[in-house]
Write a protein that holds these residues in place. Structure first.
Motif, mmCIF file in Angstrom:
data_model
loop_
_atom_site.group_PDB
_atom_site.id
_atom_site.type_symbol
_atom_site.label_atom_id
_atom_site.label_comp_id
_atom_site.label_asym_id
_atom_site.label_seq_id
_atom_site.Cartn_x
_atom_site.Cartn_y
_atom_site.Cartn_z
ATOM 1 N N ALA A 239 0.818 -1.212 0.000
ATOM 2 C CA ALA A 239 0.000 0.000 0.000
ATOM 3 C C ALA A 239 0.853 1.263 0.000
ATOM 4 C CB ALA A 239 -0.934 0.000 1.210
ATOM 5 N N PHE A 240 2.083 1.171 0.467
ATOM 6 C CA PHE A 240 2.961 2.331 0.495
ATOM 7 C C PHE A 240 3.645 2.590 -0.847
ATOM 8 C CE2 PHE A 240 2.305 2.357 4.952
ATOM 9 C CZ PHE A 240 2.676 3.609 5.392
ATOM 10 N N THR A 241 3.614 1.641 -1.763
ATOM 11 C CA THR A 241 4.279 1.851 -3.047
ATOM 12 C C THR A 241 3.533 2.906 -3.855
ATOM 13 O OG1 THR A 241 3.054 0.113 -4.201
ATOM 14 C CG2 THR A 241 5.111 -0.529 -3.103
ATOM 15 N N PRO A 242 4.233 3.612 -4.733
ATOM 16 C CA PRO A 242 3.564 4.650 -5.529
ATOM 17 C C PRO A 242 2.790 4.093 -6.719
ATOM 18 C CG PRO A 242 5.909 4.640 -6.007
ATOM 19 C CD PRO A 242 5.685 3.652 -4.901
ATOM 20 N N GLY B 122 -3.194 1.396 -7.949
ATOM 21 C CA GLY B 122 -3.916 0.541 -8.876
ATOM 22 C C GLY B 122 -3.293 -0.836 -8.985
ATOM 23 N N PHE B 123 -2.063 -0.974 -8.492
ATOM 24 C CA PHE B 123 -1.374 -2.260 -8.536
ATOM 25 C C PHE B 123 -1.060 -2.794 -7.132
ATOM 26 C CE2 PHE B 123 -0.427 -0.207 -12.566
ATOM 27 C CZ PHE B 123 -0.780 -1.212 -13.453
ATOM 28 N N HIS B 124 -1.547 -2.120 -6.108
ATOM 29 C CA HIS B 124 -1.257 -2.537 -4.738
ATOM 30 C C HIS B 124 -1.714 -3.968 -4.485
ATOM 31 C CE1 HIS B 124 -1.288 1.942 -3.365
ATOM 32 N NE2 HIS B 124 -0.138 1.601 -3.926
ATOM 33 N N PHE B 125 -2.917 -4.287 -4.917
ATOM 34 C CA PHE B 125 -3.470 -5.622 -4.693
ATOM 35 C C PHE B 125 -2.624 -6.676 -5.393
ATOM 36 C CE2 PHE B 125 -6.284 -9.126 -5.917
ATOM 37 C CZ PHE B 125 -6.749 -9.502 -4.677
ATOM 38 N N VAL C 107 -0.543 -9.638 -3.500
ATOM 39 C CA VAL C 107 -0.830 -11.057 -3.735
ATOM 40 C C VAL C 107 0.434 -11.797 -4.178
ATOM 41 C CG1 VAL C 107 -2.076 -12.650 -5.262
ATOM 42 C CG2 VAL C 107 -3.290 -10.770 -4.156
ATOM 43 N N ILE C 108 1.192 -11.203 -5.082
ATOM 44 C CA ILE C 108 2.422 -11.845 -5.559
ATOM 45 C C ILE C 108 3.426 -11.999 -4.417
ATOM 46 C CG2 ILE C 108 4.438 -11.538 -7.052
ATOM 47 C CD1 ILE C 108 2.485 -10.260 -9.114
ATOM 48 N N LEU C 109 3.633 -10.933 -3.644
ATOM 49 C CA LEU C 109 4.577 -11.011 -2.524
ATOM 50 C C LEU C 109 4.108 -11.997 -1.453
ATOM 51 C CD1 LEU C 109 5.683 -7.288 -2.043
ATOM 52 C CD2 LEU C 109 7.042 -9.184 -2.937
ATOM 53 N N ALA C 110 2.808 -12.019 -1.170
ATOM 54 C CA ALA C 110 2.285 -12.958 -0.175
ATOM 55 C C ALA C 110 2.493 -14.399 -0.636
ATOM 56 C CB ALA C 110 0.807 -12.690 0.085
ATOM 57 N N TYR C 111 2.283 -14.641 -1.904
ATOM 58 C CA TYR C 111 2.498 -15.987 -2.440
ATOM 59 C C TYR C 111 3.975 -16.380 -2.328
ATOM 60 C CZ TYR C 111 2.681 -19.899 -5.668
ATOM 61 O OH TYR C 111 2.902 -21.126 -6.226
ATOM 62 N N GLY D 84 -4.643 -5.872 3.895
ATOM 63 C CA GLY D 84 -3.624 -4.883 4.259
ATOM 64 C C GLY D 84 -3.510 -3.745 3.264
ATOM 65 N N THR D 85 -3.860 -4.005 2.004
ATOM 66 C CA THR D 85 -3.773 -2.934 1.005
ATOM 67 C C THR D 85 -4.806 -1.834 1.248
ATOM 68 O OG1 THR D 85 -5.258 -4.046 -0.565
ATOM 69 C CG2 THR D 85 -2.877 -4.491 -0.771
ATOM 70 N N ALA D 86 -5.791 -2.115 2.089
ATOM 71 C CA ALA D 86 -6.808 -1.105 2.394
ATOM 72 C C ALA D 86 -6.230 0.078 3.165
ATOM 73 C CB ALA D 86 -7.954 -1.735 3.178
ATOM 74 N N VAL D 87 -4.999 -0.040 3.621
ATOM 75 C CA VAL D 87 -4.334 1.093 4.277
ATOM 76 C C VAL D 87 -4.264 2.268 3.309
ATOM 77 C CG1 VAL D 87 -2.088 1.871 5.128
ATOM 78 C CG2 VAL D 87 -3.035 -0.276 5.924
ATOM 79 N N ALA D 88 -4.078 1.970 2.026
ATOM 80 C CA ALA D 88 -4.045 3.030 1.001
ATOM 81 C C ALA D 88 -5.479 3.305 0.566
ATOM 82 C CB ALA D 88 -3.198 2.593 -0.187
#
Length: 154
Positions: A21-24, A27-30, A34-38, A50-54
């Motif tokens: 969510a902190f990345t600039p 639109g690609f946060h999700f 998902v990729i990092l979690a996997y 967690g992406t809902a922080v943004a």
């Protein structure tokens, strides 16, 4: 709290989502989460959460904070050390080279630092909370079972 994964997987997933969510890359946060979690064995559902922080209320603060921190680090603490930003001109031409140094580079650096800090904080708090919640659930289950046994005996 009701996700059936391990406390580590839940905490890691949520932390990964916060980091994304902190990345600039709005639109690609999700997708990033998902990729990092996997890849890091975090819970994908928690990462998505967690992406809902943004959100519209926090994004101005996140973007401002990541930009300013990145600019500060790049310039070595010198306010004039970073490239100047003419956002209107940069967005009119949409040339990557015109927005990389003054905008994207500081935001990427700042988002990596702030995202990692908040991810570590979220991981710790979430792991403690999930572990405590599950322990309390187990205690409640045992208490109910004991009460049922005692009522059957009486």
């Amino acid at each position: 709290m009701r996700i059936t994964a391990s406390p580590h997987a839940i905490a890691a997933g949520l932390a990964i989502g916060v980091f994304a969510a902190f990345t600039p890359f709005f639109g690609f946060h999700f997708i990033i989460a998902v990729i990092l979690a996997y890849l890091l064995a975090g819970n994908i559902g928690a990462a998505a959460l967690g992406t809902a922080v943004a959100n519209p209320l926090t994004l101005p603060f996140i973007w401002g904070g990541t930009y300013e921190l990145g600019r500060f680090v790049i310039s070595g603490g010198n306010a004039d050390g970073a490239g100047s930003l003419n956002l209107v001109r940069a967005l009119e031409t949409m040339r990557f080279t015109e927005i990389w140094t003054p905008l994207i580079k500081p935001m990427l650096l700042g988002s990596t630092i702030l995202g990692a800090l908040f991810a570590v904080l979220v991981y710790g708090v979430t792991r403690v909370c999930v572990t405590g919640f599950r322990k309390k659930q187990a205690e409640n289950r045992m208490s109910r079972q004991l009460m049922r046994r005692e009522s059957r005996i009486s």
